[in-house]
Design a protein around this motif. Structure first.
Motif, mmCIF file in Angstrom:
data_model
loop_
_atom_site.group_PDB
_atom_site.id
_atom_site.type_symbol
_atom_site.label_atom_id
_atom_site.label_comp_id
_atom_site.label_asym_id
_atom_site.label_seq_id
_atom_site.Cartn_x
_atom_site.Cartn_y
_atom_site.Cartn_z
ATOM 1 N N ARG A 130 39.444 37.071 -6.456
ATOM 2 C CA ARG A 130 40.337 38.173 -6.116
ATOM 3 C C ARG A 130 41.387 37.741 -5.088
ATOM 4 O O ARG A 130 42.561 38.035 -5.195
ATOM 5 C CB ARG A 130 39.520 39.336 -5.560
ATOM 6 C CG ARG A 130 39.987 40.658 -6.066
ATOM 7 C CD ARG A 130 38.891 41.692 -6.169
ATOM 8 N NE ARG A 130 37.694 41.366 -5.440
ATOM 9 C CZ ARG A 130 37.372 41.918 -4.265
ATOM 10 N NH1 ARG A 130 38.166 42.769 -3.707
ATOM 11 N NH2 ARG A 130 36.246 41.599 -3.679
ATOM 12 N N LEU A 131 40.909 37.033 -4.066
ATOM 13 C CA LEU A 131 41.844 36.598 -3.025
ATOM 14 C C LEU A 131 42.859 35.624 -3.611
ATOM 15 O O LEU A 131 44.030 35.643 -3.251
ATOM 16 C CB LEU A 131 41.078 35.922 -1.885
ATOM 17 C CG LEU A 131 40.229 36.883 -1.063
ATOM 18 C CD1 LEU A 131 39.624 36.142 0.114
ATOM 19 C CD2 LEU A 131 41.067 38.045 -0.564
ATOM 20 N N GLN B 47 45.431 37.436 -5.344
ATOM 21 C CA GLN B 47 46.330 38.122 -4.400
ATOM 22 C C GLN B 47 47.325 37.161 -3.770
ATOM 23 O O GLN B 47 48.493 37.474 -3.601
ATOM 24 C CB GLN B 47 45.495 38.759 -3.289
ATOM 25 C CG GLN B 47 45.208 40.218 -3.546
ATOM 26 C CD GLN B 47 44.265 40.755 -2.504
ATOM 27 O OE1 GLN B 47 44.181 40.246 -1.392
ATOM 28 N NE2 GLN B 47 43.541 41.804 -2.869
ATOM 29 N N SER B 48 46.794 35.988 -3.405
ATOM 30 C CA SER B 48 47.643 35.083 -2.628
ATOM 31 C C SER B 48 48.627 34.335 -3.521
ATOM 32 O O SER B 48 49.637 33.851 -3.059
ATOM 33 C CB SER B 48 46.770 34.078 -1.875
ATOM 34 O OG SER B 48 46.064 33.307 -2.812
ATOM 35 N N SER C 32 36.219 40.030 3.076
ATOM 36 C CA SER C 32 36.267 40.585 1.732
ATOM 37 C C SER C 32 34.862 40.682 1.183
ATOM 38 O O SER C 32 34.064 39.758 1.328
ATOM 39 C CB SER C 32 37.085 39.684 0.832
ATOM 40 O OG SER C 32 38.426 39.760 1.201
#
Lengths: 620, 326
Positions: A502-503, A506-507, B236
């Protein structure tokens, strides 16, 4: 190719055709003809006449320099649409004519060289003597190059109207226009195919066009738009002024010779006027010039800051006659409509509340600032007109209060549900089917659980070193809890991956070059369009309106085959895109991932088609 | 940030737990679940002294408050030298309440577990805390909008499949949670994925997890659900990327891909141009819609026709996909 500012279907000399305003000239083309038979360069236009709103026919007349007869066009569309069309032409032409007139005035009032008025509407030659400005001259000379331009006629039931509606659809929907350009202009599919299944867009457009707009309720407040203090006088402005200030209309009718005002019997209002020698009467231009300088106009301004313009205001023997006293007395000059709606009148029930009601607010004094009174009362005019329009409709509704109605038991509308049994059983289904399948002995299960838990409760008092053990590495006895390292490792890894993915998403920046991205987009939208046609030909949609597409099975089969041919190339296209991506140092995998859904849909269509073909062959 | 409130809704349907305990390869039975849950709860109260906790049990057909840190029990369990008293208290009270309820329960054991009822109780509990919290501030005296609790959240641990009949209560709970600024976390321990819990977590900004490694429950609990929402801005937590947005139809309570909304015709002239539609919130499946649309509704007739969902009001459901009937 000149850009078309606006087009409309009109009748000219009893022949239907299309009137178009390009960026250089106004032209009319007879239906079916390619070259326009009437052409009026911008510089030729001298004045414009329109039929009154509400007249049965919507007409537009354009007079040329030296040819007052000009050309007469009657709009063919139904009334509200035609009015809208004419409005477009009118605004465009008004500015053009205004420009021409300015040029004319600037050229030290050269005597207008009369051009023999031609009976046949052939293209006029340019007249440089009247048109000294360079831009106008170049406009006039560019006429010849435009003659090649042909009106694109699209196959359909009513080509011209259809074309206009489609154009409007595109204007409102640029994405669709792009798709159209790619597919239809690119020659992949025909116009009719493109619109098949999109008929509703046209119907909506037609419906929208036929809707009537109400009148604007804005107070007329002409302002100077340029520094030199020129007020642009439009027919709309004149009409609004007359409507809101009847006194101006009165002054106009009394001081401007009526023969100039209505020079045509066909309810035609002339907008631009020539000077006139009658001294007792005013010419149209003089009338407005003097009006805008008069005290009367100042009194009509929608502003109380009239002091600033005080020095411009001159005494005017004509207009001062019409001057009314400022409406700043305690009582307004125009009495309110006495028959006020009781449902809005707050004072209607005042006597019921004398003892209990609120005190009168002494701080609020109507008309404390006297200067504001006329303005407020002026503003009330248009707003009360609008209010009246709406309250009239509400009248019955106002009287009919829901609470006054008897509570009648409403029979309601029976909802006839297919298989209504399921509605009542729906709740049971979730658990019911499982229960029957396994026929669990819940009682014994509960008993076992209780015994287990009780034992466990005993354990609780024994196992005590239970300060937090959150991690798997201390996999000792913990509340009778065995922790297995392997499972916990796997869980940790999978969850970390989840967060990481997910990160990462996003990034990651969207660094696909715009050019490539555009190609991807166009590939995707083209494939979608082909898919849409393919499925539409396989299973034609039920539709109320007339469809443009082929209807016989053989035609449909041919179309499906054609679409399949297009679709089978999608894979190549995506591969090509991936290669381009590689060249532009973008990860080709990303392109492939992005195009994956399209490819899947395409594959589905291809498989379906081949299976169907196979089935047909077997049948034979 | 002083404290964090956690309300845990535990699905305790014996039938499903029984099935779960038989589910190979990885068995997760109720006792082992409870020990892992208690470890998690202990972790929560240990994380910060001010942290508060409430535990709701969803039994078949009824829901019970098992533990609440704001209502200390009358009788403290005897403390022993080897255990941390707060842990001991939480653990023993929860166990005792579960046991006493299982033994004494008279409700129909076949009934589905009252998960929604427990969820609503949890929301009411948080609402009560909010009111108490506001009573101590100056806000209440000045009649201002009540302050939201810092960081309240609800964790639902479910073993039951979706009950389609509870779709509307679930949606209403989601709206209440949004209003109270409550985050709903959800973990499905067994059985099929649940659509409604996914939506609940998604719409309140929580995290939904389907327990893949059933032998590593505690890992999931600590990693995904222990950090409070405030902490999650920095750390997260895992969640599910794909959310199933389907809704249950009003008529048969089936979860449908495509539903139809009712349309009231305001004005015949306007309806022709396709512009003046107002859609209500009832969603019907394909089977019913042709029947409904064949009935010619009078002006605003649907409203008086007597099948308005109470409580649904005029809220737009984010999850509804509306289609027009022509």
């Amino acid at each position: 190719m000149p850009t078309i500012v606006c087009t409309a279907k009109v009748v000219y000399k009893k022949t239907p055709g299309i009137l178009e305003l390009t960026d250089t000239l106004l032209q009319w083309t007879q239906n079916g003809q390619k070259a326009p038979s009437v052409r009026v360069p911008y510089a030729e236009a001298a004045s414009l006449f329109c039929s009154k709103e509400g007249a049965p026919q919507v007409k537009l007349k354009i007079a040329l320099f030296g040819d007052d007869n000009g050309h007469n066009f009657t709009f063919m569309a139904s009334n509200p649409v035609a009015l809208g069309e004419r409005e477009k032409f009118k605004t465009e032409l008004t500015t053009i004519i205004g420009r021409n007139r300015k040029v004319l005035d600037a050229s030290s009032k050269l005597p207008t060289a009369p051009i023999p008025s031609s009976t046949t509407p052939i293209p006029q030659v340019s007249r440089p003597s009247i048109v000294p400005s360079r831009t106008s001259a170049s406009r006039a000379t560019s006429v010849s190059s435009d003659s090649i331009r042909a009106t694109p006629i699209i196959p359909g039931i009513d080509p011209a109207a259809d074309f206009r509606h489609r154009k409007n659809v595109f204007l409102n929907n640029p994405d669709l226009a792009v798709l159209h350009r790619e597919l239809v202009v690119g020659g992949h599919i025909t116009e009719a195919e493109f619109w098949e299944g999109r008929e509703h867009l046209i119907y909506t457009q037609v419906a929208q066009d036929s809707q009537r707009k109400g009148k604007s309720g804005v107070i007329v407040d002409p302002r100077t738009e340029t520094v030199d203090g020129v007020i642009q006088l439009t027919p709309q402005l004149i009409q609004d002024t007359f409507e809101q200030y009847p006194v101006v209309a009165k002054a106009h009718s009394e001081n401007v010779p009526s023969k100039v005002f209505t020079c045509n019997v066909n309810d035609v209002v002339r907008i631009f006027f020539f000077t006139n020698t009658d001294t007792t009467k005013l010419s149209e231009a003089e009338f407005w010039t003097r009006y805008f300088r008069s005290k009367l106009f100042n009194a009509h301004r929608a502003s109380i800051r009239s002091a600033a313009t005080q020095h411009v205001v001159k005494d005017d023997p004509i207009f001062d006659k019409y001057l009314e006293k400022d409406d700043d007395e305690l009582e307004p000059r125009r009495q309110r409509d006495v028959a006020m709606d009781l449902f809005v009148d707050l004072g209607a029930t005042r006597e019921d509340h004398e003892d209990t009601g609120n005190e009168k607010d002494v701080t609020m004094q109507a008309g404390k600032q006297k200067g504001a009174l006329p303005l407020i009362r002026k503003g009330e005019g248009p707003s009360s007109k609008r209010l009246k329009l709406t309250t009239d409709e509400r009248e019955v509704e106002g009287i009919d209060i829901e609470d006054l109605h008897d509570l009648e038991p409403s029979a309601g509308i029976a909802l006839e549900m297919q298989d209504s049994q399921r509605y009542f059983e729906g709740q049971m289904q979730d658990t019911g089917q499982d229960g029957t399948k396994e026929s669990l002995d819940i009682k014994s299960i509960i008993r076992n659980t209780v015994v287990n838990l009780q034992q466990w409760d005993l354990n609780l008092s024994q196992v005590n070193s239970l300060v937090l053990v959150l991690c798997y590495h201390s996999s000792k006895m913990f509340l009778k809890l065995k922790v297995e390292r392997k499972a916990y490792d796997a869980a940790l890894v999978s969850m970390t991956q989840n967060v990481h993915a997910r990160l990462d998403a996003q990034s990651r920046k969207n660094d696909i070059p715009e050019n490539l991205f555009k190609q991807m987009r166009s590939c995707q939208s083209a494939a979608n369009e082909f898919l849409r046609h393919f499925w539409a030909s396989i299973s034609p949609p039920m539709s109320e309106g007339p469809t443009l597409g082929p209807s016989t099975p053989s035609q449909r089969a041919a179309k499906a085959a054609k679409m399949i041919a297009f679709l089978s190339r999608t894979h190549e296209k995506v591969t090509a895109l991936a290669q381009i991506a590689q060249q532009q140092s973008v990860d080709p995998a990303r392109v492939e991932v992005a195009m994956q859904p399209v490819l899947r849909a395409v594959d589905r269509a291809l498989t379906f088609y081949h299976n169907k073909r196979l089935g047909q062959r077997l049948d034979q | 940030m002083n404290s964090s409130h956690l309300s845990v809704v535990v699905d305790l349907a014996p039938a499903h737990w029984h099935r779960s305990s038989l589910h190979t390869p990885s068995i997760l039975d109720l006792p082992s679940f409870i020990s892992q849950l208690l470890a998690f709860l202990n972790a929560h109260i240990a994380a910060r002294h001010e942290n508060t906790l409430a535990v709701f049990g969803a039994f078949p057909g009824e829901s019970v408050l098992l533990y609440s840190s704001s209502d200390p029990p009358a009788d403290y369990p005897p403390s022993d030298a080897n255990s941390f008293p707060p842990f001991k208290m939480v653990n023993s009270i929860i166990i005792r309440n579960i046991l006493s309820h299982l033994e004494s329960s008279t409700a129909d054991e076949q009934a589905p577990s009252a998960l929604v009822s427990a969820l609503i109780k949890a929301l009411c509990y948080i609402n009560r805390l909010t009111i108490e919290f506001n009573a101590s501030t100056s806000n209440a005296a000045e009649g201002l909008e009540p302050l939201a609790l810092p960081d309240p959240r609800i964790l639902i641990l479910s073993v039951s499949p979706d009950q389609t009949a509870s779709y509307i209560p679930v949606m209403n709970s989601i709206f209440s949670a949004q209003k109270l600024k409550v985050t709903i976390d959800a973990c499905q321990l067994f059985g099929p994925e649940t659509v409604f819990l996914q939506q609940a977590a998604h719409l309140t900004g929580g995290s939904y997890i389907y327990l893949e490694r059933r032998d590593a429950l505690l890992q999931y609990l600590t990693m995904a659900f222990l950090p409070s929402p405030a902490v999650r801005e920095t750390i997260s937590v895992p969640t599910q990327d794909k959310i199933d947005f389907r809704a249950a139809c009003f008529c048969h309570k089936n979860i449908v891909d495509v539903g139809f909304n009712q349309v009231s015709y305001q004005d015949p002239a306007a309806s022709q141009s396709g512009q003046a539609f107002t859609a209500t919130d009832r969603l019907f499946c394909v089977e019913v819609t042709p029947l409904i649309s064949s009935v010619n509704p009078p002006k605003n007739g649907w409203r008086s026709s007597g099948y308005t969902i109470a409580g649904l009001g005029s809220r737009r459901l984010a999850a509804f996909r509306s289609y027009r009937i022509h």
